[in-house]
Design a protein around this motif. Sequence first.
Motif, PDB file in Angstrom:
ATOM      1  N   LYS A  95     -17.351 -18.200   2.996  1.00 49.45           N
ATOM      2  CA  LYS A  95     -18.486 -18.586   3.833  1.00 49.45           C
ATOM      3  C   LYS A  95     -19.835 -18.334   3.175  1.00 49.45           C
ATOM      4  O   LYS A  95     -20.847 -18.812   3.638  1.00 49.45           O
ATOM      5  CB  LYS A  95     -18.418 -17.820   5.148  1.00 49.45           C
ATOM      6  N   GLY A  96     -19.828 -17.537   2.104  1.00 51.35           N
ATOM      7  CA  GLY A  96     -21.073 -17.206   1.435  1.00 51.35           C
ATOM      8  C   GLY A  96     -21.127 -15.737   1.096  1.00 51.35           C
ATOM      9  O   GLY A  96     -20.113 -15.048   1.093  1.00 51.35           O
ATOM     10  N   CYS A  97     -22.339 -15.242   0.821  1.00 52.72           N
ATOM     11  CA  CYS A  97     -22.512 -13.862   0.357  1.00 52.72           C
ATOM     12  C   CYS A  97     -23.674 -13.179   1.062  1.00 52.72           C
ATOM     13  O   CYS A  97     -24.633 -13.827   1.464  1.00 52.72           O
ATOM     14  CB  CYS A  97     -22.816 -13.838  -1.138  1.00 52.72           C
ATOM     15  N   SER A  98     -23.569 -11.882   1.115  1.00 55.38           N
ATOM     16  CA  SER A  98     -24.685 -11.042   1.493  1.00 55.38           C
ATOM     17  C   SER A  98     -25.074 -10.292   0.229  1.00 55.38           C
ATOM     18  O   SER A  98     -24.258  -9.584  -0.354  1.00 55.38           O
ATOM     19  CB  SER A  98     -24.281 -10.062   2.594  1.00 55.38           C
ATOM     20  N   THR A 105     -28.869 -13.257   2.893  1.00 53.39           N
ATOM     21  CA  THR A 105     -27.594 -13.922   3.120  1.00 53.39           C
ATOM     22  C   THR A 105     -27.680 -15.319   2.548  1.00 53.39           C
ATOM     23  O   THR A 105     -28.635 -16.052   2.830  1.00 53.39           O
ATOM     24  CB  THR A 105     -27.283 -13.988   4.628  1.00 53.39           C
ATOM     25  N   THR A 136     -25.422 -18.693   2.407  1.00 54.08           N
ATOM     26  CA  THR A 136     -24.227 -19.343   2.929  1.00 54.08           C
ATOM     27  C   THR A 136     -23.799 -20.493   2.022  1.00 54.08           C
ATOM     28  O   THR A 136     -24.561 -20.930   1.154  1.00 54.08           O
ATOM     29  CB  THR A 136     -24.479 -19.894   4.347  1.00 54.08           C
ATOM     30  N   ASP A 149     -26.211 -23.267   2.282  1.00 59.30           N
ATOM     31  CA  ASP A 149     -27.403 -23.096   1.438  1.00 59.30           C
ATOM     32  C   ASP A 149     -27.124 -23.550   0.005  1.00 59.30           C
ATOM     33  O   ASP A 149     -27.955 -24.198  -0.626  1.00 59.30           O
ATOM     34  CB  ASP A 149     -27.853 -21.630   1.404  1.00 59.30           C
ATOM     35  N   CYS A 197     -19.073 -14.990  -4.893  1.00 60.65           N
ATOM     36  CA  CYS A 197     -20.219 -14.090  -4.987  1.00 60.65           C
ATOM     37  C   CYS A 197     -20.462 -13.654  -6.430  1.00 60.65           C
ATOM     38  O   CYS A 197     -21.616 -13.489  -6.845  1.00 60.65           O
ATOM     39  CB  CYS A 197     -20.000 -12.877  -4.093  1.00 60.65           C
ATOM     40  N   ASP A 218     -18.796 -10.829  -0.127  1.00 65.67           N
ATOM     41  CA  ASP A 218     -18.421 -11.930   0.766  1.00 65.67           C
ATOM     42  C   ASP A 218     -18.856 -11.650   2.200  1.00 65.67           C
ATOM     43  O   ASP A 218     -18.863 -10.509   2.652  1.00 65.67           O
ATOM     44  CB  ASP A 218     -16.908 -12.129   0.747  1.00 65.67           C
ATOM     45  N   LEU A 219     -19.212 -12.716   2.903  1.00 66.72           N
ATOM     46  CA  LEU A 219     -19.535 -12.606   4.330  1.00 66.72           C
ATOM     47  C   LEU A 219     -18.271 -12.426   5.137  1.00 66.72           C
ATOM     48  O   LEU A 219     -17.226 -12.861   4.799  1.00 66.72           O
ATOM     49  CB  LEU A 219     -20.266 -13.864   4.810  1.00 66.72           C
TER      50      LEU A 219
END
Length: 89
Positions: A30-33, A46, A48, A51, A64, A88-89
């Motif tokens: 789903k994306g990264c923090s 964050t 995504t 993005d 990530c 990872d989210l």
Amino acid sequence: MKKAILLIGCLSLLTVGIISVSCSKDDEWKGCSCSYYYNGEKETETVTVADIKEAGLESYIKSCAELEDFAYEYEEFFGDFENLRCVDL
């Protein structure tokens, strides 16, 4: 003889079970923090998958770790940051 057949059968079922569990995929990425230091202050952002796609980078960034590598490679575009860590989210 019966014990050997039973043992082989049990091992076969155990192997199939292990393979099915290890091959099952969790949710999609789903994306990264990401956390980093910018001008001495800790920042968190964050990022995504949407993005990344919007920026046209989906062929370059798929994890990530790849996002961290990309940010360090093109650091001149992102500014002077330190200690970037993405999870990872």
